[in-house]
Scaffold this active site. Structure first.
Site, PDB file in Angstrom:
ATOM      1  N   HIS A  89       3.804  11.364  39.273  1.00 51.83           N
ATOM      2  CA  HIS A  89       3.570  12.008  40.515  1.00 51.83           C
ATOM      3  C   HIS A  89       4.768  12.019  41.229  1.00 51.83           C
ATOM      4  CE1 HIS A  89      -0.597  12.833  40.040  1.00 51.83           C
ATOM      5  NE2 HIS A  89      -0.766  11.604  39.580  1.00 51.83           N
ATOM      6  N   ASN A 101      -6.709  15.063  41.515  1.00 50.96           N
ATOM      7  CA  ASN A 101      -5.841  15.947  41.026  1.00 50.96           C
ATOM      8  C   ASN A 101      -6.452  17.509  41.359  1.00 50.96           C
ATOM      9  OD1 ASN A 101      -3.820  14.362  39.778  1.00 50.96           O
ATOM     10  ND2 ASN A 101      -5.356  13.929  38.213  1.00 50.96           N
TER      11      ASN A 101
END
Length: 482
Positions: free
Chosen positions: A55, A128
């Site tokens: 990320h 997510n």
């Protein structure tokens, strides 16, 4: 007329000359005593903190969560105590596998990490834009992420290692099917759903626990990028999603999501035909319908990207009374891994930074460490139990109700259920012909150059999910169908 500000060093001393270093004569060498030069160079060398291992490329914005449903039967958390109540939030979107300089339009899951600044402390939900994940045991997380990064020798991405891992991990097929579908490349961050992905829990005032799945439904509508357009943007505007989000908020077009949840009682979970804590599977919305509880709005851009987005630290270990975790294996692993990543990347006292700091008083016995802001606890004791009447004391009334556990401690095979395919197959059959064709072409393109043994092993997974799924990929790869 405003008065000109005097340039200072970081310690507040005025700077007389910010254009010229001190030297021994006009042509002589520089002097080590030039503390301003040394400070500037030393600080510059340390301006980049280590990027997130996953990320790394992300965007973020401030906003509010507004409660629209009575939640008393499910949770005692104060952010849920009054309909219409607003709680400040910070949401960070991201791609998963790419580095900080990678393109926003890569085919990749998108992170959807949400921080609530509640009156009882900070509550984080890490998720997510997909309701499931590739693996279900955190022991395999480092292995999986290595396959999404770069080969040790060539430093290049490798389709071979990605598909080799997936072909040996059939539980990944549900997420793989989503990733290579039309939703694998969202059109920015505003036009995608978000999910807590994991199973979390809510606890009410009576000490009753419910298991919960969090869903954030975009009010902007789903929009995805065709692969060719995504590739074009990767070369012409790699910060496409960042630009889109920032620009929308700047012009007052505030993105919004409906906040929904699925609820399962402990009794229902115990009798459920599937493991409700398996993050590679979803819960049926027919059996456990979505319940809308509020609205999430993003309405303020960060003033400084580094301070508010790059230093933002999320972790499922950040909880408040009335919410909790679950036996979800991946979630259990993330409770440690996320906080530990922040301790390494940002620092031991990352919670002190304004973007991470709770909006309530903090009373802890933690002391010292790099970047200890404030008075570091002052003269107060740094141990407990102690004899000081005004020192922080534990509060048993906030204890979670006990969770019944059973079984001998062992390394249990998480693949014993052998059902890796029903969810992926059901998803494939929900797609229309155009979506199926796009999925198959995306997979075939991504498998170009992958060795025959890996192709054969992965094809079997597609066949096990649906005959037409396997036939389609085999044909696209030029392999004889079974």
């Amino acid at each position: 007329m405003s008065q000109t500000k005097t340039l200072t060093t970081a310690s507040g001393a005025p700077v007389a000359d910010n254009q010229n270093s001190r030297s021994a004569g006009p042509r002589g060498p520089l002097l080590l005593e030039d503390f301003h030069l040394i400070e500037k160079l030393a600080h510059f060398n340390r301006e980049n903190i280590p990027e997130r291992r996953v990320h790394a490329k992300g965007s973020g914005a401030h906003g509010t969560f507004t409660l629209t449903r009575d939640m008393a039967q499910y949770s005692s958390a104060k952010l849920f105590d009054t309909i219409g109540k607003q709680t400040p939030t910070f949401l960070r979107f991201s791609t998963v596998g790419g580095e900080r300089g990678s393109a926003d339009t890569e085919r990749d899951p998108r992170g959807f990490a949400l921080k609530f600044y509640t009156e009882e402390g900070n509550w984080d939900i890490v998720g997510n834009n997909t309701p499931v994940f590739f693996i279900r045991d955190p022991l395999k997380f480092p292995d999986f992420i290595h396959t999404q990064k770069r080969l040790p020798q060539s430093n290049l991405k490798s389709a071979q290692m990605m598909w080799d891992f997936w072909s040996h991990s059939p539980e990944s097929l549900h997420q793989v099917t989503i990733l290579f579908s039309d939703r694998g490349i969202p059109d920015g961050y505003r036009h995608m759903h978000g999910f807590g992905s994991h199973t979390y829990s809510l606890i009410n005032a009576a000490g009753e626990r419910h298991w919960v799945k969090w869903h954030y439904k975009t009010k902007q509508g789903i929009k995805n990028l065709p692969p060719a357009e995504a590739a074009r943007l990767a070369g012409t505007d790699p910060d496409y999603a960042q630009r889109d989000l920032f620009g929308a908020i700047e012009r007052g077009d505030f993105p919004k999501w409906r906040v929904c949840m699925q609820i399962m009682t402990e009794a229902q979970a115990a009798a459920h035909y599937e493991n409700p804590f398996d993050v590679t599977k979803t819960w049926s919305q027919k059996e456990f319908p979505l319940i809308e509880i509020g609205e999430l709005e993003l309405n303020r851009n960060p003033l400084n990207y580094f301070a508010e987005v790059e230093q933002a630290a999320f972790g499922p270990s950040n909880m408040v009374p009335g919410v909790g975790l679950s036996p979800d294996r991946m979630l259990q692993g993330r409770v440690f891994a996320y906080a530990d990543a922040h301790r390494y990347r940002v620092g031991t006292n990352h919670q002190h930074l304004p973007i991470n700091a709770p909006r309530v008083p903090v009373h802890t016995y933690q002391r010292d460490g790099a970047m200890a802001f404030g008075n570091n606890g002052g003269a107060a004791p740094n141990y407990e139990p102690n004899s000081f009447a005004d020192a922080p004391k534990q509060a048993p009334q906030y204890a979670e109700p006990p969770l019944a556990l059973s079984g001998a401690a062992d390394r249990y095979d998480h693949r014993v259920d052998s059902d890796y395919y029903s969810h992926a197959g059901a998803l494939f059959r929900l797609m229309n012909d155009e979506q199926k064709a796009l999925l198959i072409n995306n997979i075939a393109g991504a498998m170009d150059g992958v060795s025959a043994d890996v192709v054969e092993r992965q094809l079997q997974h597609f066949y096990n999910a649906d005959q037409a799924y396997g036939d389609g990929v085999a044909k696209a790869l030029g392999v004889m169908a079974k």
